[in-house]
Design a protein around this motif. Structure first.
Motif, short mmCIF file in Angstrom:
data_model
loop_
_atom_site.label_atom_id
_atom_site.label_comp_id
_atom_site.label_asym_id
_atom_site.label_seq_id
_atom_site.Cartn_x
_atom_site.Cartn_y
_atom_site.Cartn_z
N ARG A 196 10.47 -10.64 -5.88
CA ARG A 196 9.25 -9.85 -5.76
C ARG A 196 8.52 -10.25 -4.48
NH1 ARG A 196 7.11 -10.80 -10.41
NH2 ARG A 196 5.84 -12.57 -9.77
N VAL A 197 8.17 -9.27 -3.66
CA VAL A 197 7.44 -9.52 -2.43
C VAL A 197 6.10 -8.78 -2.50
CG1 VAL A 197 7.38 -9.20 0.08
CG2 VAL A 197 9.52 -9.85 -1.06
N VAL A 217 2.20 1.00 5.01
CA VAL A 217 3.03 1.09 6.20
C VAL A 217 3.85 -0.19 6.37
CG1 VAL A 217 3.00 1.29 8.72
CG2 VAL A 217 1.44 2.67 7.33
N MET A 218 3.23 -1.33 6.08
CA MET A 218 3.93 -2.60 6.16
C MET A 218 5.13 -2.60 5.22
SD MET A 218 2.18 -6.37 5.62
CE MET A 218 0.55 -5.66 5.86
N ALA A 219 4.92 -2.12 3.98
CA ALA A 219 5.99 -2.10 2.99
C ALA A 219 7.09 -1.12 3.40
CB ALA A 219 5.43 -1.72 1.62
N ALA A 220 6.70 0.06 3.91
CA ALA A 220 7.69 1.05 4.33
C ALA A 220 8.55 0.50 5.45
CB ALA A 220 6.99 2.33 4.76
N SER A 221 7.92 -0.18 6.39
CA SER A 221 8.67 -0.78 7.49
C SER A 221 9.61 -1.86 6.99
CB SER A 221 7.70 -1.35 8.53
OG SER A 221 8.40 -1.91 9.62
N LEU A 222 9.15 -2.66 6.03
CA LEU A 222 9.99 -3.71 5.48
C LEU A 222 11.21 -3.14 4.76
CD1 LEU A 222 10.61 -6.66 4.89
CD2 LEU A 222 9.04 -6.54 2.94
N VAL A 223 11.02 -2.04 4.03
CA VAL A 223 12.15 -1.41 3.35
C VAL A 223 13.24 -1.05 4.35
CG1 VAL A 223 12.91 0.64 2.07
CG2 VAL A 223 10.81 -0.54 1.39
N LEU A 247 8.66 0.12 -5.35
CA LEU A 247 7.61 -0.13 -4.37
C LEU A 247 6.32 0.41 -4.96
CD1 LEU A 247 7.82 0.67 -0.53
CD2 LEU A 247 5.69 0.58 -1.82
N HIS A 248 5.35 -0.47 -5.16
CA HIS A 248 4.09 -0.07 -5.78
C HIS A 248 2.94 -0.37 -4.83
CE1 HIS A 248 6.09 0.57 -9.61
NE2 HIS A 248 6.65 -0.62 -9.48
N VAL A 255 -7.45 6.41 -0.25
CA VAL A 255 -7.81 5.00 -0.21
C VAL A 255 -6.60 4.18 0.25
CG1 VAL A 255 -8.58 2.98 -1.51
CG2 VAL A 255 -9.51 5.24 -2.04
N ILE A 256 -6.79 3.43 1.32
CA ILE A 256 -5.75 2.49 1.75
C ILE A 256 -5.91 1.22 0.90
CG2 ILE A 256 -4.93 1.04 3.65
CD1 ILE A 256 -5.82 3.32 5.54
N PRO A 257 -4.86 0.81 0.19
CA PRO A 257 -5.00 -0.31 -0.75
C PRO A 257 -4.99 -1.65 -0.03
CG PRO A 257 -2.75 0.46 -0.77
CD PRO A 257 -3.50 1.40 0.14
N ASP A 258 -5.28 -2.67 -0.80
CA ASP A 258 -5.29 -4.03 -0.26
C ASP A 258 -3.91 -4.66 -0.23
OD1 ASP A 258 -8.07 -4.48 0.33
OD2 ASP A 258 -8.44 -4.52 -1.83
N GLU A 259 -3.02 -4.19 -1.09
CA GLU A 259 -1.71 -4.82 -1.15
C GLU A 259 -0.64 -3.86 -1.61
OE1 GLU A 259 -1.05 -7.27 -5.07
OE2 GLU A 259 -3.04 -7.76 -4.30
#
Length: 427
Positions: A196-197, A217-223, A247-248, A255-259
């Motif tokens: 889990r990241v 965007v960070m998560a999409a790039s990491l994928v 991916l949650h 709203v741009i989330p915090d995490e």
């Protein structure tokens, strides 16, 4: 073997009905209360010594029939959070609450309902046809899909309470033609890691992304970057799979989330490659956070690790010989190792006993043959864990029972019988 399975034919209609019932009433990992009760009741009716609640919801049955080897037979019981789409008249419509407290649909998308039925059928045959000596320990294991089931039973004293077996045998139905049995020596299934990241950004209004650090965007790039772990960081001959299964992030569009959180699954076949892949996942996650300007490092958690399933060479040869003797050599096939994973190997490594794991087909043979000839097996044949996966009842069920019994009887022979051990000593 000429008179073996005289009792199976009359029992098949009842076993088929049991399979359909189990399929229609799936239960998630460590929630297998109804399944465990059914198993315990049937073993009790057969006259076995039965213990419930082993590793929370596991069931262990013991049948002693004189002196001789101890053979452990294992089947897993749990289902998956999948909405069934088979269209079968006995399809599941069950919903349950998962560990996070969320309602989820449940389906036997991996065939564990068939595994339970086959092992109960094997227990019935071994009870009725006792021209063998030794002890059979039937293990009905919870929580295989969670990665914790085998370990839970071991930690609950499986081997201290029921003894160390001379061999541990297990099987799995798969998307091959029904009637075929297959396995290999050595590593038969790879290791798996669930990771889990959590990526931490800075949330804000969707109209002002410049004032935020966007974890989506960070998560999409990491994928996308994770796809290079296999293609650019591991030798081509190494069997490795890296999958982002979930991916949650966020709750609404403006709203741009915090995490954001990623659930990552890794399959490897060697310890060195596993270590490298896990390290790379952490490195890429930290790099994406740094590139995005995040001020908090990602949180990287190992949810579980399952070792590779390794078949003992001598025991595998004995099982394969028994299967070829009964089914014929044309129906017992060698296969290469698979990147799928199991917690079955934990049992053998925990007690030092040799173990053997094999597969049997669950797809109607003509359907599989047509797909194979058209080069469309991946497209036309449902795989395990798919919402459309459901083994054809016959001949899958009969073959699963026969494969388990013939493998067990490779050890369960009368003392002094040629080609069989005269006592409980391992090879």
């Amino acid at each position: 073997m000429s008179t073996l399975f005289a009792s199976l034919g009359p029992a098949l209609p009842d076993l088929e009905e049991l399979y359909r019932t189990l399929h229609a009433q799936p239960e998630l990992a460590f929630q297998e209360e109804k399944t465990a009760l059914t198993v315990a009741d049937r073993l009790t009716d057969l006259g076995w010594q039965v213990t419930t609640g082993v590793g929370r919801t596991g069931v262990v049955g013991v049948l002693r029939n004189g002196d001789g080897p101890v053979v452990m037979l294992r089947a897993d019981m749990d289902a998956l959070p999948v909405r069934e789409q088979t269209g079968l008249p006995y399809a599941s419509s069950v919903t349950a609450v998962d560990e996070a407290g969320n309602p989820v649909p449940v389906m036997h998308a991996c065939g564990h309902d068939l595994h339970v039925t086959c092992l109960l059928g094997a227990c019935a045959v071994l009870t009725a046809e006792r021209d063998w000596q030794g002890t059979v320990v039937a293990v009905f294991q919870p929580g295989e899909e969670s990665g914790y089931g085998a370990r839970a039973m071991v930690d609950d004293g499986l081997f201290e309470r029921f003894g160390t077996p001379d061999v541990i045998l297990g099987q799995h139905v798969g998307p091959g033609p029904a009637g075929v049995v297959a396995t290999c020596t050595g590593t038969v299934m790879g290791a798996t890691d669930s990771i889990r990241v959590r990526l931490f950004g800075r949330g804000g209004h969707g109209s002002r992304p410049e004032a935020t650090v966007d974890p989506v965007v960070m998560a999409a790039s990491l994928v996308l970057r994770l796809q290079t772990v296999v293609s650019r960081s591991v030798a081509a001959q190494e069997p490795v799979v890296v999958t982002v299964g979930a991916l949650h992030a966020g709750t609404t569009a403006a709203v741009i989330p915090d995490e954001a959180e990623l659930a990552i699954n890794v399959r490897t076949s060697s310890a060195a490659v596993r270590e490298r892949v896990v390290e790379l996942i952490g490195r890429l996650a930290r790099a994406e956070a740094t590139a995005a300007g995040a001020t908090v490092e990602p949180e990287i958690t190992s949810v579980y690790h399952l070792p590779a399933t390794v078949n003992d060479a001598a025991a595998t040869a004995r099982v394969a010989d028994a299967h070829r003797s009964f089914f014929g050599p044309q129906r017992v096939l060698p296969i290469p190792p698979t990147t799928a994973s199991e917690d079955f190997g934990i049992l053998g490594s925990a007690c030092g006993a040799p173990s053997v794991y094999w597969f049997f087909g669950g797809i109607e043979p003509q359907r599989y043959l047509a797909a194979s000839r058209a080069g469309r097996v991946d497209e036309d044949i449902p795989q395990n864990h798919a919402a459309t996966f459901a083994p054809v009842v016959q001949p899958s069920l009969a073959v699963g029972v026969q494969a388990m019994v013939t493998a067990a009887r490779a050890w369960l022979v009368a003392p002094g019988t040629p080609d069989g051990p005269a006592d409980g000593n391992r090879d």
